[in-house]
Design an enzyme around this catalytic site. Structure first.
Site, mmCIF file in Angstrom:
data_model
loop_
_atom_site.group_PDB
_atom_site.id
_atom_site.type_symbol
_atom_site.label_atom_id
_atom_site.label_comp_id
_atom_site.label_asym_id
_atom_site.label_seq_id
_atom_site.Cartn_x
_atom_site.Cartn_y
_atom_site.Cartn_z
ATOM 1 N N GLN A 191 0.791 -1.113 -0.069
ATOM 2 C CA GLN A 191 -0.037 0.079 0.048
ATOM 3 C C GLN A 191 1.030 1.353 0.118
ATOM 4 O O GLN A 191 0.474 2.073 0.453
ATOM 5 C CB GLN A 191 -0.956 0.235 1.063
ATOM 6 C CG GLN A 191 -2.170 -0.711 1.015
ATOM 7 C CD GLN A 191 -2.989 -0.297 -0.192
ATOM 8 O OE1 GLN A 191 -3.138 0.829 -0.317
ATOM 9 N NE2 GLN A 191 -3.825 -1.298 -0.933
ATOM 10 N N SER A 192 1.961 1.204 -0.799
ATOM 11 C CA SER A 192 2.847 2.484 -0.982
ATOM 12 C C SER A 192 2.314 3.602 -1.488
ATOM 13 O O SER A 192 1.635 3.596 -2.690
ATOM 14 C CB SER A 192 4.282 1.949 -1.616
ATOM 15 O OG SER A 192 4.902 2.999 -1.848
ATOM 16 N N ASN A 193 2.248 4.615 -0.801
ATOM 17 C CA ASN A 193 1.901 5.971 -1.501
ATOM 18 C C ASN A 193 2.817 6.389 -2.673
ATOM 19 O O ASN A 193 2.465 6.977 -3.623
ATOM 20 C CB ASN A 193 1.810 7.057 -0.439
ATOM 21 C CG ASN A 193 0.537 6.936 0.774
ATOM 22 O OD1 ASN A 193 -0.423 6.735 0.505
ATOM 23 N ND2 ASN A 193 0.990 6.821 2.019
#
Length: 349
Positions: free
Chosen positions: A84-86
């Site tokens: 869930q990397s921005n």
């Protein structure tokens, strides 16, 4: 394409390649309800409103990475990050805007999160919608091994005629992303010159390093409190200090950040990176319902939750002028939808 940062010394200037991506300046918004509860003035620097791909601090950071990539003739951007990397979502969006290819390598840094929402929605969904090629790193949370794997992808692309540019977030990489936060420091001091403290989530460390360096270069003694969301505070402190010194060297100026300037606090109380601890989730729901401020349980939520703790420990007097740097990460709210719904069903029953 060129960006210019004017130093406080007046005559010293440096030009670095820059691609404009962020909508700036971002607002500085008073948080009146929370200020009344805590007994000092608190405002939010809304870097969740930087525009592209639902905003966040990564948009400022990427202006200089994409500037360097375009100057080198790159055709494909590569980046690695958590599922869930921005960062990966922001890189994919910038590539779509600029007509470049994007390869994202996702790492399973949070083994306890395995729901379909976590693996397929939020930042993952947006990354795919923007057209990025997505692969998964099979190993454990290992920066060196993940970096080696993404370099193998870069070599494959290079052999296919592409010109790859890898955005590395390792501790020994050049912190080009920090340059974007020199501008943010300048904005903040124009909006609130008497700022005494800034609180922010500290992940890669580049935002904290850039903001702290910018404040010191501009003559501000405001304290910058990083809330570490991934590493032990001591390791994160060393990482941020290293970035500060490397940034000064990149700019060709004497270091302005002292070791005592770099302050980092634990953000993973009773939990680990990316894990939604019950007390934190309850705190976030309360903050959302009091201020209408959306916070995620990975970065901004942990930083915001640290503010009352720091107040209890005596860091903020009634005269303090504290800024919470809201670094975004809002798509992750949907990835943690099942966990939020579980809390809501109990609370609202």
């Amino acid at each position: 394409m060129q960006g210019l940062f004017s130093f406080a010394q007046g005559s010293r200037k440096i030009t670095l390649p820059r691609v404009r991506l962020a909508l700036t300046p971002t607002p500085l918004e008073p948080l009146e309800t929370t200020s009344d509860r805590l007994g000092f003035f608190l405002s939010a620097k809304r870097d969740d409103l930087t525009g592209l791909a639902l905003g966040g601090n990564k948009i400022r950071q990427l202006e200089y990475y994409f500037g360097a990539a375009r100057e080198q003739g790159a055709t494909t951007m590569l980046v690695t990050g958590a599922i869930q990397s921005n960062y990966t979502r922001a890189v994919a969006a910038a590539c779509a805007r600029l007509g470049m290819r994007c390869h994202v390598q996702l790492e399973n840094r949070v083994p306890g999160m395995s729901s379909d929402a976590y693996r397929d929605s939020g930042n993952v969904l947006l990354t795919r919608l923007y057209g990025a090629e997505v692969t998964y790193f099979a190993g454990a949370d290992d920066e060196v091994a993940a970096d080696k794997a993404i370099h193998a992808v870069a070599n494959r692309l290079r052999n296919a005629g592409e010109v790859p540019y890898h955005i590395s977030l390792k501790a020994d990489s050049a912190p080009l992303g920090s340059v974007g936060y020199l501008h943010a420091a300048q904005e903040l001091l124009e909006q609130q010159p008497d700022t005494t403290h800034v609180v922010l989530a500290s992940g890669s460390g580049q935002t904290q390093a850039g903001l702290l360096t910018g404040l010191r270069m501009l003559g501000s003694g405001a304290r910058v409190f990083g809330v570490s969301v991934r590493r032990a505070p001591g390791a994160q402190r060393a990482r941020v200090l290293s970035y500060c010194h490397t940034l000064s060297a990149m700019l060709g100026v004497e270091p302005v950040v002292q070791e005592s300037d770099v302050q980092v606090f634990e953000g993973n109380l009773n939990t680990g990176y990316g894990l939604p601890e019950d007390g934190l989730m309850d705190f976030l729901l309360g903050a959302m319902r009091r201020e209408g401020l959306l916070l995620d349980p990975v970065y901004t939520g942990k930083a915001f939750a640290a503010i009352p703790r720091l107040k209890e420990q005596g860091y903020f007097s009634p005269q303090a002028r504290v800024v919470f740097l809201h670094t975004g990460g809002l798509p992750a709210l949907f990835a943690y939808g099942p966990e939020f719904l579980s809390r809501l069903n109990r609370i609202d029953a």
